[in-house]
Design a protein around this motif. Sequence first.
Motif, PDB file in Angstrom:
ATOM      1  N   CYS A  64      20.070  34.618  96.210  1.00  0.00           N
ATOM      2  CA  CYS A  64      21.059  35.420  95.514  1.00  0.00           C
ATOM      3  C   CYS A  64      20.820  36.900  95.819  1.00  0.00           C
ATOM      4  CB  CYS A  64      20.967  35.160  94.019  1.00  0.00           C
ATOM      5  SG  CYS A  64      22.069  36.200  93.053  1.00  0.00           S
ATOM      6  N   CYS A  67      19.849  38.610  92.099  1.00  0.00           N
ATOM      7  CA  CYS A  67      18.627  38.317  91.331  1.00  0.00           C
ATOM      8  C   CYS A  67      17.519  37.737  92.213  1.00  0.00           C
ATOM      9  CB  CYS A  67      18.942  37.370  90.173  1.00  0.00           C
ATOM     10  SG  CYS A  67      19.357  35.690  90.685  1.00  0.00           S
ATOM     11  N   CYS A 111      24.161  33.593  93.017  1.00  0.00           N
ATOM     12  CA  CYS A 111      23.828  32.282  92.484  1.00  0.00           C
ATOM     13  C   CYS A 111      24.925  31.807  91.543  1.00  0.00           C
ATOM     14  CB  CYS A 111      22.474  32.316  91.777  1.00  0.00           C
ATOM     15  SG  CYS A 111      22.409  33.471  90.392  1.00  0.00           S
ATOM     16  N   CYS A 115      26.277  36.549  87.789  1.00  0.00           N
ATOM     17  CA  CYS A 115      24.834  36.763  87.827  1.00  0.00           C
ATOM     18  C   CYS A 115      24.514  38.157  87.292  1.00  0.00           C
ATOM     19  CB  CYS A 115      24.326  36.628  89.258  1.00  0.00           C
ATOM     20  SG  CYS A 115      22.597  37.113  89.439  1.00  0.00           S
ATOM     21  N   ASN A 127      19.155  36.945  83.944  1.00  0.00           N
ATOM     22  CA  ASN A 127      19.799  35.672  83.628  1.00  0.00           C
ATOM     23  C   ASN A 127      18.949  34.863  82.657  1.00  0.00           C
ATOM     24  OD1 ASN A 127      22.038  35.900  85.494  1.00  0.00           O
ATOM     25  ND2 ASN A 127      20.525  35.630  87.105  1.00  0.00           N
TER      26      ASN A 127
HETATM   27 ZN   LIG Z   1      21.631  35.604  90.925  1.00  0.00          ZN
END
Ligand SMILES: [Zn+2]
Length: 136
Positions: A64, A67, A111, A115, A127
């Motif tokens: 991602c 993140c 993701c 996110c 998250n």
């Molecule tokens: Zn993410």
Amino acid sequence: MKVLVNEIPPEGLNIKGELDPAKLNLATKQINFSSPIKTECFLTRSKDDLFAKCRLTAQTKEICSRCLTEFDMNIEKDVDLHYELKGELSIMLDDNLKDEIIIDYPMKVLCKQDCKGLCPQCGKNLNKGPCDCGKS
Ligand SMILES: [Zn+2]
Ligand SMILES: [Zn+2]
């Protein structure tokens, strides 16, 4: 996938196949496929045209961009291809199918759409819950 033009009956033909990602020339983009690219095509033809309605499915390993978590992404795509026949006995679909995957492949993957990313101060993955930054 190679299509033999003369073997397509008037009612059409279903073919299934797999594209080996390693054999695709994906030099312009780094895509980490974790499975072969599965293809399922329905072929029809007229005298001068070949039509292929294909569904592509594949899985890739992604990180991602917000993140930095690793996750599996499913790619699913419907593709309509059209070839003008000029006496060819066979048609290779691979290049066109491959192009479709590349065209659609996102520059940045997330993701999930919403996110929350990492906290710029403490680096916590938001998250998984809020961090203590900003609280005094
Ligand atoms: Zn993410
Ligand atoms: Zn923080």
